[in-house]
Scaffold this motif. Structure first.
Motif, PDB file in Angstrom:
ATOM      1  N   HIS A 119      36.699  37.082  32.657  1.00  0.00           N
ATOM      2  CA  HIS A 119      35.862  36.788  31.489  1.00  0.00           C
ATOM      3  C   HIS A 119      36.687  36.846  30.209  1.00  0.00           C
ATOM      4  N   THR A 128      31.335  41.292  33.161  1.00  0.00           N
ATOM      5  CA  THR A 128      30.988  40.451  34.306  1.00  0.00           C
ATOM      6  C   THR A 128      29.477  40.378  34.501  1.00  0.00           C
ATOM      7  N   PHE A 133      27.762  34.176  34.287  1.00  0.00           N
ATOM      8  CA  PHE A 133      28.823  34.326  35.275  1.00  0.00           C
ATOM      9  C   PHE A 133      28.293  34.593  36.682  1.00  0.00           C
ATOM     10  N   SER A 147      34.141  37.935  40.373  1.00  0.00           N
ATOM     11  CA  SER A 147      34.342  38.196  38.943  1.00  0.00           C
ATOM     12  C   SER A 147      34.913  39.596  38.784  1.00  0.00           C
TER      13      SER A 147
END
Length: 513
Positions: A119, A128, A133, A147
């Motif tokens: 990120h 995250t 996302f 992630s």
């Protein structure tokens, strides 16, 4: 039922129908959730907590655990100012204990290609847990999506070795070292959830994109990923050793004044660190003070120079930027289109002004504020992206370049393709309630989301042709300089920013050796 209410209702219904699913990893057993053809595991540790004696130290190998670890909710994010509820409605909390990742995977047996996401947030913010996302759309298309979190700000990107000694060498890249540790976790564990450790794509946006480029050149990351995606990043925003030492001294002073002891960094509470960080950012003479450091430990050379010398040459690269990135940060203080030093990431104001003065002639139809947005976008995003692509082209290695040109039709950023606005489309998450705070969500955006999400998946899965059924996306070469323009459709243009690109050749970054 109104649109936002309907989407919230649908999301709630989906969560309520998750069924438990267990996963045996080499390091222990997890219990996550399954919804239809997707399974997810949230808040999975990939290193020991970087707290106590491990503050400012490299991430430590994760110890195995016994029993079943619950993996049903996001872990707390790295310490930072709380994220706005328009972006993160469910605040995950914040902690120095932040080295966790999340996995979305197909239920169908693999091996599946893997996409690891970093990120953004200027290396001082981000989580995250941001709904955009959510990796469900990738998993439903046969990609294991991961992630990862990492240390931010003072704890992640300040080289304290000059203050605290040799035991802290490399601390200016702790955020990068965390990302490498997460990639190591993927290498050793992802097969257990159906992922292929030999087909890993690393991607990121903004600071995350810049970190992708840094890792493309970092010796410690070699062999851990095989393709790369950089959204709104580049390879020019880094710190040399002098900048790193200056930043560390500024941190010490903002933490306790001129006479502050170095070990105050070890004794400070998270709240004190954040207060010092906020004060530092307000007075720092450049945008994004927290950046990768050319330290001879994690990074041996400036990322752009390293790529020009062949680093990462065997890793295909997709990269691009948004047409009006700088609009995200708002208008000039006086509304006159003026620029100040703190808005520049890579150069001095006097250097920038020598290029800005040419913009009215290049774009006579634009008013002062629009010219400001355009030039600042070029400085921080467009030009650094093109320079990476050109460096790759000179050594004959593939890079696919895009420019995102589809603005929202309403809202605060109406008519502007600002920083982060492509994210809901890339993730196939335009329908989420938080998407309209970021970028376009209208029918045209929904159609383009289908195209962009498929393009990214084509790249991740190493399809031989990237296309929207009619248009082939060619590799960027120095002759044609072809760029995919993404607005209401995908169009390929040769050197679409030729005049602006040429104007910037008068300034070149100084590469650290």
């Amino acid at each position: 039922m109104q649109g936002n209410q309907l989407r919230t209702f649908m999301a709630t219904e989906q969560l309520s129908t998750f069924n438990p699913v267990t996963l045996q990893l080499p390091c222990g057993m997890l219990r996550g959730q399954r919804l239809g053809d997707v399974q997810r595991f949230l808040g999975v540790p990939f290193a020991e907590p970087p707290i106590g004696d491990f503050r400012f130290k490299a991430p430590q190998a994760l110890a195995d655990w016994t029993g079943i670890r619950e993996a049903n909710s996001f872990a707390r994010a790295a310490i930072q100012s709380p994220r706005p509820p328009t972006l993160v409605p469910d605040d995950p909390g914040y902690s120095e204990d932040c080295l966790y990742l999340n996995v979305w995977a197909p239920i169908a047996p693999g091996p599946h290609p893997v996409y690891v996401w970093i990120h953004g947030g200027a290396n001082m913010a981000g989580t995250t847990a941001q709904p955009v996302f959510d990796g469900t759309s990738f998993a439903r298309r046969g990609v294991v999506f991961v992630s990862i979190a990492y240390r931010l700000g003072i704890l992640g990107f300040v080289d304290v070795s000059g203050l605290l000694g040799e035991a802290y060498r490399g601390s200016g890249n702790n955020g990068l070292r965390d990302q490498i540790a997460a990639l190591e976790w993927v290498k050793h564990n992802i097969a257990a959830v159906g992922g292929d450790p030999d087909r890993v794509t690393l991607g990121g946006e903004s600071a995350g994109g810049k970190n992708v480029i840094s890792l493309l050149t970092a010796p410690g990351a070699q062999g851990l990923f095989h393709r790369a995606i950089c959204q709104s990043g580049g390879g020019q925003t880094y710190a040399d050793q002098l900048m790193a030492e200056d930043l560390a001294q500024r941190v010490r002073i903002h933490l306790g004044g001129e006479s502050a002891r170095a070990d105050a960094l070890l004794e400070a509470t998270p709240e004190q660190l954040l207060a010092a960080q906020a004060s530092l950012v307000d007075s720092y003479p450049a945008k994004s003070p927290f950046r990768a450091v050319v330290d001879g430990v994690v990074l041996e050379q400036a990322p752009l120079a390293s790529i020009a010398n062949g680093a990462g040459r065997d890793i295909p690269l997709l990269l691009g930027w948004n047409k009006d990135e700088a609009g995200f940060y708002g208008a000039s203080a006086n509304g006159d289109g003026g620029v100040v030093q703190q808005e520049l990431a890579n150069m001095s104001l006097s250097e920038f002004d020598q290029i800005l003065i040419r913009y009215p002639e290049m774009f006579p139809h634009l008013k002062a504020e629009a010219l400001r947005f355009k030039a600042l976008t070029a400085e921080s995003y467009g030009v650094p992206t093109l320079r990476i692509a050109e460096a790759r082209a000179r050594i004959g290695r593939p890079a696919y370049v895009y420019r995102f040109d589809l603005p929202p039709e309403q809202g605060a950023f109406r008519g502007l393709c600002v920083h982060t606005s492509e994210l809901p489309l890339v993730f196939g998450n335009v329908q989420l309630p938080t998407a309209e705070a970021i970028g376009p969500v209208e029918p045209a955006a929904q159609r383009m989301s289908g195209i962009m999400h498929s393009l990214w998946i084509d790249f991740i899965t190493a399809q031989p042709i990237l296309s929207d059924a009619t248009t082939i996306w060619p590799v960027y070469e120095l002759g044609a300089r072809q760029v995919a323009i993404l607005d209401e459709e995908l169009r390929i243009k040769s050197d679409p920013d030729a005049g602006e690109r040429m104007a910037w050749t008068t300034w070149q970054p100084v590469a650290a050796e």
